[in-house]
Write a protein that holds these residues in place. Sequence first.
Motif, PDB file in Angstrom:
ATOM      1  N   LYS A 733      31.629  11.329  19.676  1.00 20.35           N
ATOM      2  CA  LYS A 733      30.565  10.568  20.335  1.00 20.35           C
ATOM      3  C   LYS A 733      29.575  11.512  21.020  1.00 20.35           C
ATOM      4  O   LYS A 733      29.946  12.580  21.497  1.00 20.35           O
ATOM      5  N   LYS A 758      22.614   0.480  27.943  1.00 22.96           N
ATOM      6  CA  LYS A 758      24.054   0.585  27.681  1.00 22.96           C
ATOM      7  C   LYS A 758      24.557  -0.664  26.952  1.00 22.96           C
ATOM      8  O   LYS A 758      25.408  -0.576  26.061  1.00 22.96           O
ATOM      9  N   GLU A 759      24.041  -1.816  27.329  1.00 25.34           N
ATOM     10  CA  GLU A 759      24.420  -3.051  26.638  1.00 25.34           C
ATOM     11  C   GLU A 759      23.942  -3.018  25.189  1.00 25.34           C
ATOM     12  O   GLU A 759      24.655  -3.410  24.261  1.00 25.34           O
ATOM     13  N   GLU A 760      22.720  -2.515  24.990  1.00 24.52           N
ATOM     14  CA  GLU A 760      22.119  -2.460  23.668  1.00 24.52           C
ATOM     15  C   GLU A 760      22.880  -1.507  22.740  1.00 24.52           C
ATOM     16  O   GLU A 760      22.982  -1.744  21.536  1.00 24.52           O
ATOM     17  N   MET A 761      23.428  -0.411  23.315  1.00 29.07           N
ATOM     18  CA  MET A 761      24.091   0.613  22.510  1.00 29.07           C
ATOM     19  C   MET A 761      25.616   0.548  22.639  1.00 29.07           C
ATOM     20  O   MET A 761      26.312   1.521  22.354  1.00 29.07           O
ATOM     21  N   ALA A 762      26.117  -0.603  23.025  1.00 28.44           N
ATOM     22  CA  ALA A 762      27.561  -0.747  23.268  1.00 28.44           C
ATOM     23  C   ALA A 762      28.399  -0.447  22.028  1.00 28.44           C
ATOM     24  O   ALA A 762      29.533   0.032  22.138  1.00 28.44           O
ATOM     25  N   GLU A 763      27.868  -0.703  20.832  1.00 28.73           N
ATOM     26  CA  GLU A 763      28.625  -0.491  19.596  1.00 28.73           C
ATOM     27  C   GLU A 763      28.315   0.860  18.947  1.00 28.73           C
ATOM     28  O   GLU A 763      28.812   1.163  17.866  1.00 28.73           O
ATOM     29  N   GLU A 764      27.474   1.665  19.587  1.00 32.10           N
ATOM     30  CA  GLU A 764      27.095   2.963  19.031  1.00 32.10           C
ATOM     31  C   GLU A 764      28.081   4.050  19.461  1.00 32.10           C
ATOM     32  O   GLU A 764      28.836   3.883  20.429  1.00 32.10           O
ATOM     33  N   ASN A 765      28.052   5.175  18.759  1.00 34.01           N
ATOM     34  CA  ASN A 765      28.928   6.306  19.096  1.00 34.01           C
ATOM     35  C   ASN A 765      28.344   7.126  20.237  1.00 34.01           C
ATOM     36  O   ASN A 765      27.946   8.286  20.066  1.00 34.01           O
ATOM     37  N   GLU A 842      20.044   8.314  19.632  1.00 37.63           N
ATOM     38  CA  GLU A 842      20.154   7.939  18.218  1.00 37.63           C
ATOM     39  C   GLU A 842      19.958   9.149  17.314  1.00 37.63           C
ATOM     40  O   GLU A 842      20.625   9.288  16.281  1.00 37.63           O
TER      41      GLU A 842
END
Length: 847
Positions: A733, A758-765, A842
């Motif tokens: 990550k 943080k909510e928007e990228m919750a599923e990102e590494n 990103e």
Amino acid sequence: MKKTLTLLLLLFFSHQIYSQKIIENPKTGYTTAPYLIIKKIEITNTSTILSFEISQYAGFRFSIPKETYIKDAASNEKLLIKSAEGVPINDMNVIPESGVINYKLIFGKLDKSVKKIEYGEANDGGNWRIYDIALQHLPNPSGIKTELEGNWYNTENANWEVSFYDTNAIYKSQVWQYDAVVLKKGNSSITLKNKDQKVTLFVKKGKTGNYFIGENPKSLIAFANTIQNLAVKTTNDDKPYELPILKNDSAVYNGYIKNYSKQTNIKTIAIHIDDIITGEQNTQVAKVDENGFFSIKIPLYYPHEVWVRSPVFNGSVFLEPGKTLFQLLGDKNSLYMGESAKINSDLIQFNPRWFNYDEVSSKILDMKPADYKAYCQNLANKEMDKLETLKKTNAIGNKAYQVKKLNIQYDNYEHMLDYSSNFMSAYRNKNKIPREQREINFKMDSLTADYYDFITDELANNQLAVITNSYRYYLNQLQYLDLINLKSVSTSILEIAAELQKRNYSFTEQEQQLLVDTKEIETLLKSPDHKEFQKKYGEISSAFYTKHQKIVAEIAKEGDFSTLKLEQYLVKNNIPISNEEKEFLVAEKTLAKSASSQKLKQYTSVGKNQSTFYKKHEAISSYLYLEKRTNFRNKKLAELLNVKVGFATDIMASQDVCNKIVSQLTPLSEEDLVLAQKQLKTPFIADYIAKCNNQTIAKIEANKKQTGFVLNETPKTEGDELFASIMKKYKGKVVYVDFWATWCGPCRSGIEQIKPLKEEMAEENVAFVYLTNQTSPENTYSAMIPEIKGEHYRLSADQWNYLSAKFNISGIPHYVLAGKNGEVINPKLGHLDNEELKAELEKRIKE
């Protein structure tokens, strides 16, 4: 032959004309720099030339990075800048006094098929972007005539009331879509829709280029597409503010980002609100809808400026309790609708930058304090004259005049209070002394009470002054004057014990013995030899041990600490000791041989017991300290500066109390709350403190149910191994590391700002890691972190010092970016807005 030559020349010039295309004032889409206007585009056989105009305040700095580009809006292929006229490339440019600068940028040749282009700067050095720059006339998809596009002002009052854009219209502080556009030679109609609402505007062209617009075709209102030469009229709501100025309420702030589209990637707008009673700055985040509209209701109990931060607008707006404001963002000039529109429109008419710190730095070392005061007052008088001229010509309304007048006054007094810090800053600059070097071999004369003759009770206790944020900064400077010396305030064990007795507390046997020992120690410290030493060397002693506190801590770890060991360490490591300090050290060693000092050695173990006592009764100790501090400050303000107990001292006291309640999430007991309220003269402030106390109690309870945060045990390693050990958990990550503390306002504000990201990228590494140290009180830390989603570590003092050295941390918040294998990508990331941070994260995730 002559005819043939003429024909050849005509053919040559004809070819040149047809091979060059000129677009005047091209239509553009969303821009991150509304003050940057493209005046003209020239396309030749060999190049593409963009003519720009920047309108900004004098002294505004900008640069054109060498990676600046244009590109076809439909592709990713970029044409990098070749040269420039009027400005250098990759160097700093400064806006002149006129506030305007024009220049040209030359790029490579564009393909003839390109219809729209994008202008931008690479990440290295710039962030200006202009999207959808039209290279040919493109009709409005709604059917609106070109001459109707833009912003329209009511000619009766000069208010902005309607706008027609490509895909949206603005009317009555709302964003509308086009439902039907019916164009006729005489009267036209435009039907707008917004969810379940519809409205039809009838439009008729006037003889002078103006338009008549309205919902009733029989009573249309004249509109102009420029505000110039329109008379600005006062309104019934433009009376100066009066007391009472404080009331529990809220304001609605909404608006529209012009030419908004998905490519803008702006999903939130941060609003920072100063709270004068708590001393905090609260952050609210407004979400941007898909059509570019945003709206947020903000708790607000007095009218004042709030700070708006976004890629499209960084500035302030003036909000009023119980009222609404609609703002157009992304245009060259900010425009406003709603109940607070007039004061905002007026305030931007006069935005002086009259105190030039560079100029002050170049002069102040040659000024005596009285000269500096006169210098500041002269600058303020000039600004006040400009303001009076605006008022006489009705270019600014009553409310805005009142705000700006107070702003100049309190700004001026704040600058006067800044004499010592400005002087020392100039001294450092002149002598090239780095900020990291705390101690300098120069001591300026202390200012006496005579210097502060500009401070009056009337100005300090002026409750109406809250309408300018300058008043808050002025009070902050006032309460921390060296003249008042709040550092001398402390609370003793015996004072805490006396308060506990009042509350019928039952002391343990160990505590009773501690009190007996403490009384004996205090008696010994009051002996003539100790009193004489304290009188002569007290300040030197305090400064000396503060300067070497890290060394003292290291020596103390090895066993018993002594002044002799400290002195030997300094000598051995060639750390300079001034003559004043040497005299103090000799005197302290002499004092150590006295009879009273010898007796004090019997009580060396008492210190640990006292620390335990303080910790056990921390709440009482804190209450007593704040009470003592308040009384001491009030007494000094009255004696030295003739500032009586009133609104100003209530604000100072409330900020002390609320620092504990709000910043440290430590509510007061019912008994202590009542006692704190009794010290205040302003009922609203007393009630507000109780409100904050209740909110904190509720927040602590709510936080107990929070999820999404992890409190980790810090690896028991040191140095470089410590950071690597923490990073191991997040292998694979990208890691955003935030060095913060519970008491750090900017830290908490930054944490609040990235919540939506943080909510928007919750599923990102990506992992969000928060590191703090022992200065974050354990109870406060435990109560606060549940609302901060992410991975948390509370470091020891040594661990924090190791990482501070590793990343050269001189202040917090400090951000570090680490890669998927734990490697440090950026040791000093700096503060980025959510869109910039998301782009960076990103980018690293894809690597």
